[in-house]
Design an enzyme around this catalytic site. Structure first.
Site, short mmCIF file in Angstrom:
data_model
loop_
_atom_site.label_atom_id
_atom_site.label_comp_id
_atom_site.label_asym_id
_atom_site.label_seq_id
_atom_site.Cartn_x
_atom_site.Cartn_y
_atom_site.Cartn_z
CD GLU A 80 7.83 -38.16 78.39
OE1 GLU A 80 7.90 -39.34 78.80
OE2 GLU A 80 6.98 -37.78 77.57
CG ASP A 82 9.05 -38.30 70.69
OD1 ASP A 82 8.38 -37.59 71.46
OD2 ASP A 82 8.84 -39.51 70.52
#
Length: 338
Positions: free
Chosen positions: A201, A16
């Site tokens: 997401e 991420d």
């Protein structure tokens, strides 16, 4: 053309990834594999982020809603302050009625603020949970400022919509408070978005040449993980779902020919000479042992993102690695040292 991006991955074992370029320096954060802290590192060149010192600027609480699974921090500069958006969940005591004990994730979005010049040595203050309008699984907040207005984009579950998370947008009153109701921009619906999990997401926003590109990631976190994109005109009302066009196909996906799998949860930055850089995480193998959530070998990668004559990104495919990457947790320590 020479750039400050010549090696890949840019940081090992950090999923991420979020990279912000500010005043000639690159600031990097990402999910720490133990999910118990938020870390920052800084370097003048993307190539040097791996060797840069990593500083812990916040650690999880002992109990309560910010006490486990600290996910996907993002660093942003708004006005004269630094902000980090992140997701956190409550811990459990193992009882059936404990928060989170039902085996579902109970994340919410939270914000940290630093008004000092240096975010690595400055004081970070908790601004609390972002009230997104309803209480449910929420994560992966990103922010951008467009024409003087700040916006928040994030992923959240609506039990009335099939799936685990959809993408929402709202205008902000300040960096920790929404000024408008949440508007759903997309939900998982195409075949490539619903492999293993029904997920949208990891949003990120790039504004360039009169267009707004909103990327996101979908499906499970294995080789099926891939990136999609929504596009809007920069003059449009970004809070109107009709302003956005969603690509029916993934724009960035696994490429077995170069040995890169599950690329996604991206961010954008730029080189010193102004070229757009796509930052993302990926794995280098397909066989995962154990729970993929705790498998630490998602590497933070980056590559130049070219554009065509109409100003649209030429997404291409992941580039091969030029720096050795671990294939087992035993190869590299979680602190990033061999």
């Amino acid at each position: 053309m020479a750039t400050d991006l010549n090696v890949n991955p840019i940081v090992l074992q950090r999923a991420d990834p979020c990279v912000l370029r500010h005043d000639g320096q690159y600031y990097f954060t990402g999910s720490y594999p133990l999910y118990d802290r938020i870390v920052l590192r800084r370097a003048a060149r993307l190539d040097d982020l791996q060797s840069a010192d990593e500083v812990t600027i916040w650690t999880k609480h002992e109990s309560g809603p910010q006490s486990q699974l600290i996910w996907a921090p993002e660093i942003h500069r708004v006005g004269d302050a630094w902000y980090i958006y992140y997701a956190a969940a409550p811990n459990t005591d193992g009882t059936a009625d404990a928060p989170g004990a039902d085996e579902t994730f109970n994340h919410r979005v939270f914000v940290l603020e630093c008004t000092d010049d240096d975010p690595l040595t400055g004081t970070w203050v908790e601004k609390g949970q972002v009230n997104t309008g309803w209480e449910s699984f929420a994560l992966d907040a990103t922010s951008f400022v467009h024409r003087g207005e700040q916006y928040l984009v994030w992923a959240q579950q609506d039990v009335a919509v099939k799936g685990h998370s959809n993408l929402y947008i709202a205008r902000m009153e300040n960096p920790w408070t929404l000024a408008t109701d949440a508007v759903m921009l997309c939900k998982p619906e195409y075949d490539w978005e619903i492999v293993t999990f029904w997920v949208a997401e990891g949003p990120s926003v790039l504004i360039r040449d009169g267009k707004v590109f909103l990327t996101y990631s979908a499906s499970g976190t294995g080789i099926e993980y891939a990136m999609g994109v929504l596009t809007a005109d920069a003059d449009a009302d970004l809070l109107d779902p009709a302003s956005w066009t969603k690509s029916p196909d993934p724009v960035f996906a696994s490429d077995p020919e170069v040995g890169i799998y599950g690329p996604g949860h991206n961010s954008f930055t730029e080189t010193a000479d102004g070229q757009t850089v796509l930052v993302y995480h990926a794995r280098t193998y397909t066989e995962l042992v154990g729970d993929p959530l705790w498998e630490p070998n998602r590497q933070a990668c980056a590559q130049i993102l070219p554009f065509d004559a109409d100003g649209n990104p030429v997404w291409g495919t992941p580039i091969p690695l030029t720096r050795p990457a671990p294939t087992s947790v035993d190869v590299l320590g979680l602190d990033g040292s061999f």
